[in-house]
Enzyme design. Structure first.
Site, PDB file in Angstrom:
ATOM      1  N   GLU A 166      -0.986 -35.224  29.670  1.00  0.00           N
ATOM      2  CA  GLU A 166      -2.185 -34.288  29.204  1.00  0.00           C
ATOM      3  C   GLU A 166      -3.556 -34.931  28.642  1.00  0.00           C
ATOM      4  O   GLU A 166      -4.315 -34.303  27.849  1.00  0.00           O
ATOM      5  CB  GLU A 166      -1.710 -33.615  27.917  1.00  0.00           C
ATOM      6  CG  GLU A 166      -0.326 -32.597  28.133  1.00  0.00           C
ATOM      7  CD  GLU A 166       0.269 -31.970  27.108  1.00  0.00           C
ATOM      8  OE1 GLU A 166      -0.068 -32.193  25.744  1.00  0.00           O
ATOM      9  OE2 GLU A 166       0.851 -31.006  27.315  1.00  0.00           O
ATOM     10  N   GLU A 202       7.304   6.320  17.303  1.00  0.00           N
ATOM     11  CA  GLU A 202       7.650   5.791  15.684  1.00  0.00           C
ATOM     12  C   GLU A 202       9.225   6.302  15.596  1.00  0.00           C
ATOM     13  O   GLU A 202      10.134   5.502  15.119  1.00  0.00           O
ATOM     14  CB  GLU A 202       7.001   6.357  14.613  1.00  0.00           C
ATOM     15  CG  GLU A 202       7.326   6.005  13.475  1.00  0.00           C
ATOM     16  CD  GLU A 202       6.367   6.797  12.277  1.00  0.00           C
ATOM     17  OE1 GLU A 202       6.391   6.269  11.234  1.00  0.00           O
ATOM     18  OE2 GLU A 202       5.747   7.778  12.726  1.00  0.00           O
ATOM     19  N   HIS A 203       9.348   7.451  15.638  1.00  0.00           N
ATOM     20  CA  HIS A 203      10.927   8.250  15.627  1.00  0.00           C
ATOM     21  C   HIS A 203      11.383   8.816  16.921  1.00  0.00           C
ATOM     22  O   HIS A 203      10.457   9.271  17.824  1.00  0.00           O
ATOM     23  CB  HIS A 203      10.929   9.387  14.594  1.00  0.00           C
ATOM     24  CG  HIS A 203      10.120   8.995  13.406  1.00  0.00           C
ATOM     25  ND1 HIS A 203       9.037   9.338  12.821  1.00  0.00           N
ATOM     26  CD2 HIS A 203      10.847   8.392  12.293  1.00  0.00           C
ATOM     27  CE1 HIS A 203       8.752   8.805  11.886  1.00  0.00           C
ATOM     28  NE2 HIS A 203       9.785   8.057  11.327  1.00  0.00           N
ATOM     29  N   TYR A 223       0.954  -1.217   0.039  1.00  0.00           N
ATOM     30  CA  TYR A 223       0.021   0.218   0.028  1.00  0.00           C
ATOM     31  C   TYR A 223       0.904   1.129   0.004  1.00  0.00           C
ATOM     32  O   TYR A 223       1.635   1.533   0.838  1.00  0.00           O
ATOM     33  CB  TYR A 223      -0.946   0.192   1.238  1.00  0.00           C
ATOM     34  CG  TYR A 223      -1.859   1.204   1.014  1.00  0.00           C
ATOM     35  CD1 TYR A 223      -3.317   1.006   0.595  1.00  0.00           C
ATOM     36  CD2 TYR A 223      -1.753   2.629   1.359  1.00  0.00           C
ATOM     37  CE1 TYR A 223      -4.259   1.833   0.600  1.00  0.00           C
ATOM     38  CE2 TYR A 223      -2.602   3.536   1.392  1.00  0.00           C
ATOM     39  CZ  TYR A 223      -3.831   3.050   0.673  1.00  0.00           C
ATOM     40  OH  TYR A 223      -4.719   4.101   0.684  1.00  0.00           O
ATOM     41  N   HIS A 261       2.898  15.392   8.183  1.00  0.00           N
ATOM     42  CA  HIS A 261       2.025  14.216   7.487  1.00  0.00           C
ATOM     43  C   HIS A 261       0.749  14.633   7.601  1.00  0.00           C
ATOM     44  O   HIS A 261      -0.161  13.778   6.832  1.00  0.00           O
ATOM     45  CB  HIS A 261       2.755  12.986   8.177  1.00  0.00           C
ATOM     46  CG  HIS A 261       4.012  12.592   7.581  1.00  0.00           C
ATOM     47  ND1 HIS A 261       4.126  12.040   6.499  1.00  0.00           N
ATOM     48  CD2 HIS A 261       5.282  12.598   8.173  1.00  0.00           C
ATOM     49  CE1 HIS A 261       5.482  11.817   6.206  1.00  0.00           C
ATOM     50  NE2 HIS A 261       6.309  12.036   7.460  1.00  0.00           N
ATOM     51  N   ASN A 320      -3.499   5.737   6.429  1.00  0.00           N
ATOM     52  CA  ASN A 320      -4.408   6.621   7.260  1.00  0.00           C
ATOM     53  C   ASN A 320      -4.982   5.633   8.037  1.00  0.00           C
ATOM     54  O   ASN A 320      -4.974   4.247   8.021  1.00  0.00           O
ATOM     55  CB  ASN A 320      -5.347   7.586   6.407  1.00  0.00           C
ATOM     56  CG  ASN A 320      -6.222   7.017   5.574  1.00  0.00           C
ATOM     57  OD1 ASN A 320      -6.608   5.831   5.649  1.00  0.00           O
ATOM     58  ND2 ASN A 320      -6.525   7.568   4.746  1.00  0.00           N
ATOM     59  N   HIS A 363      -2.407 -39.625  21.093  1.00  0.00           N
ATOM     60  CA  HIS A 363      -0.784 -39.108  20.673  1.00  0.00           C
ATOM     61  C   HIS A 363       0.074 -40.299  21.099  1.00  0.00           C
ATOM     62  O   HIS A 363       1.029 -40.370  20.488  1.00  0.00           O
ATOM     63  CB  HIS A 363      -1.010 -37.709  21.442  1.00  0.00           C
ATOM     64  CG  HIS A 363      -1.368 -36.690  20.739  1.00  0.00           C
ATOM     65  ND1 HIS A 363      -2.894 -36.374  20.728  1.00  0.00           N
ATOM     66  CD2 HIS A 363      -0.817 -35.579  20.269  1.00  0.00           C
ATOM     67  CE1 HIS A 363      -2.968 -35.399  20.009  1.00  0.00           C
ATOM     68  NE2 HIS A 363      -2.033 -34.850  19.845  1.00  0.00           N
ATOM     69  N   GLN A 389     -10.967  -0.109   0.913  1.00  0.00           N
ATOM     70  CA  GLN A 389     -11.365  -0.825  -0.301  1.00  0.00           C
ATOM     71  C   GLN A 389     -10.114  -1.757  -0.998  1.00  0.00           C
ATOM     72  O   GLN A 389     -10.501  -2.885  -1.497  1.00  0.00           O
ATOM     73  CB  GLN A 389     -12.244  -0.133  -1.428  1.00  0.00           C
ATOM     74  CG  GLN A 389     -11.619   0.988  -2.100  1.00  0.00           C
ATOM     75  CD  GLN A 389     -11.849   2.142  -1.318  1.00  0.00           C
ATOM     76  OE1 GLN A 389     -11.715   2.300  -0.044  1.00  0.00           O
ATOM     77  NE2 GLN A 389     -11.677   3.486  -1.911  1.00  0.00           N
ATOM     78  N   GLN A 420       7.615  16.073  10.932  1.00  0.00           N
ATOM     79  CA  GLN A 420       6.596  14.969  11.145  1.00  0.00           C
ATOM     80  C   GLN A 420       5.406  15.279  11.429  1.00  0.00           C
ATOM     81  O   GLN A 420       4.396  14.594  10.889  1.00  0.00           O
ATOM     82  CB  GLN A 420       7.326  14.173  12.450  1.00  0.00           C
ATOM     83  CG  GLN A 420       8.745  13.452  12.357  1.00  0.00           C
ATOM     84  CD  GLN A 420       8.574  12.887  10.906  1.00  0.00           C
ATOM     85  OE1 GLN A 420       7.920  12.110  10.540  1.00  0.00           O
ATOM     86  NE2 GLN A 420       9.875  12.834  10.178  1.00  0.00           N
ATOM     87  N   SER A 474       2.031   9.475  11.471  1.00  0.00           N
ATOM     88  CA  SER A 474       3.303   9.721  11.995  1.00  0.00           C
ATOM     89  C   SER A 474       3.529  10.443  13.429  1.00  0.00           C
ATOM     90  O   SER A 474       2.702  11.046  13.721  1.00  0.00           O
ATOM     91  CB  SER A 474       4.053  10.517  11.005  1.00  0.00           C
ATOM     92  OG  SER A 474       5.488  10.703  11.155  1.00  0.00           O
TER      93      SER A 474
END
Length: 378
Positions: free
Chosen positions: A366, A282-283, A104, A232, A184, A371, A161, A229, A207
């Site tokens: 168990e 983030e930063h 994206y 954005h 977004n 098993h 979409q 920043q 951001s």
């Protein structure tokens, strides 16, 4: 997620995702027309990709960034391992590339070919065979970047979409194994909704940056990075954590009127780091006179910038700028080569007496007698 407002958009995003899953291309086009004001030709023709133009300097920059990202990604490949952890049983762990990835790339208000580079180049280095790009309005810059990177599967659609189309497939868009790339809150919400169907990288939202600075910092530089920043979008967050009141006052004057920027005064480096780690940005920028001791103590951040700007990471470091936001840096990191690989385990049995000695008591404990029976015959 912090500040993302996902709860406000989730009901409509769920409606969009369900509609695209049920009606395919028709829903994809209907929602694009309703939300973006146009009904595009979904797949960008090869002729349009080849004809897309970018000025020589930015085109050269795209190629240089791609080279830097590829150089940084190559050594990130995890090693395959094979060993005998239990006598008589050989176990292996091999890393194989994903078959297909949907990337994206945000668009509409602005074009972000750098984000295409950050996602597509690691995928290519990892060995992903199919890279499908979705981008709203398909800007000339993004198309030119895709062509420069050798990508020919691009769709002029975005939003929730487009995410749904990549997850479930439509008549035109084949589904992918993983969806990556920033977006977004609509895109973020859609990625979360389809994550039970298809792998996602991380719900990278608005951001954000935290700048820790002391009296040695240049107020103009700090203000520039905070505003960069914040640029954005209205949901972006930029926080100065200041160890000096004069610095705070100077930066406050320089960023006056920008509601995305906030300033926190602290009394010690320990307090500054505690605030930052709790925020998990983030930063994280460190503009202090002696940053290296701080670097060693940072636990929660997408990328730490040591006396340099986060914008360097956006465009020129080779390290990814697709990073966790909303506090997710507490438990995850940014996009890397391993994001496009998956481990496959192989187990080879030879002499299984030791395996039975371990497995049979556990199976019985168990309450799984079948098993135990299968292990006896293995």
């Amino acid at each position: 997620m912090r500040g993302a407002g996902l709860e406000d958009v989730l009901p409509l995003v769920a409606e969009i995702v369900t509609d695209v899953r049920e009606r395919g291309d028709a829903a994809l086009l209907d929602w694009t027309e309703r939300l973006d004001g146009e009904r595009p030709e979904l797949r960008v023709p090869l002729a349009r990709l080849r004809a897309a133009r970018m000025e020589p300097d930015p085109l050269a920059a795209v190629r240089a960034l791609a080279d830097a990202v590829a150089a940084f990604c190559g050594p990130q490949r995890p090693p395959d391992i094979a060993l005998e952890a239990v006598e008589g049983v050989h176990a292996e762990r091999r890393w194989v590339p994903l078959a297909s990835v949907g990337v994206y790339v945000p668009g509409g208000r602005a074009a972000y070919p750098s984000s295409l580079v950050m996602a597509a180049v690691p995928a290519r280095v990892a060995g992903v065979e199919r890279i499908a790009v979705v981008t709203p309005k398909a800007s000339e810059a993004t198309l030119a970047a895709a062509h420069a990177l050798g990508i020919d599967e691009v769709y002029a659609v975005g939003g929730a979409q487009a995410v749904a189309a990549l997850a479930f497939g439509t008549e035109t868009i084949a589904p992918v194994d993983k969806i990556v790339g920033p977006g977004n809150r609509w895109v973020t919400a859609a990625k979360l909704l389809v994550s039970s169907r298809v792998a996602i990288d991380l719900p990278a939202g608005p951001s954000e940056v935290v700048v820790i600075a002391d009296a040695s910092a240049d107020p103009a530089r700090c203000a520039a990075d905070l505003l960069a920043q914040a640029e954005h979008g209205p949901d972006s967050e930029a926080v100065l954590v200041s160890l000096d009141r004069d610095l705070s006052a100077a930066v406050r004057d320089l960023v006056a009127g920008n509601g995305n920027v906030s300033i926190r005064d602290v009394r010690s480096v320990a307090e500054a780091l505690a605030l930052s780690d709790a925020y998990a940005p983030e930063h994280l920028e460190l503009w202090v006179s002696d940053p290296e001791p701080l670097v060693e103590r940072v636990r929660n951040a997408g990328t730490v910038f040591v006396r340099t700007s986060a914008v360097v990471g956006d465009y020129a470091a080779g390290a990814t700028h697709i990073l966790p936001t909303g506090g997710l840096a507490r438990g995850s990191g940014g996009l890397g080569l391993e994001s496009f690989l998956k481990p496959v385990q192989i187990v080879r049995g030879a002499e299984l007496s030791r395996a039975r000695a371990i497995g049979l008591p556990l199976a019985r404990l168990e309450g799984l007698p079948l098993h135990a029976a299968a292990l006896e015959l293995a």
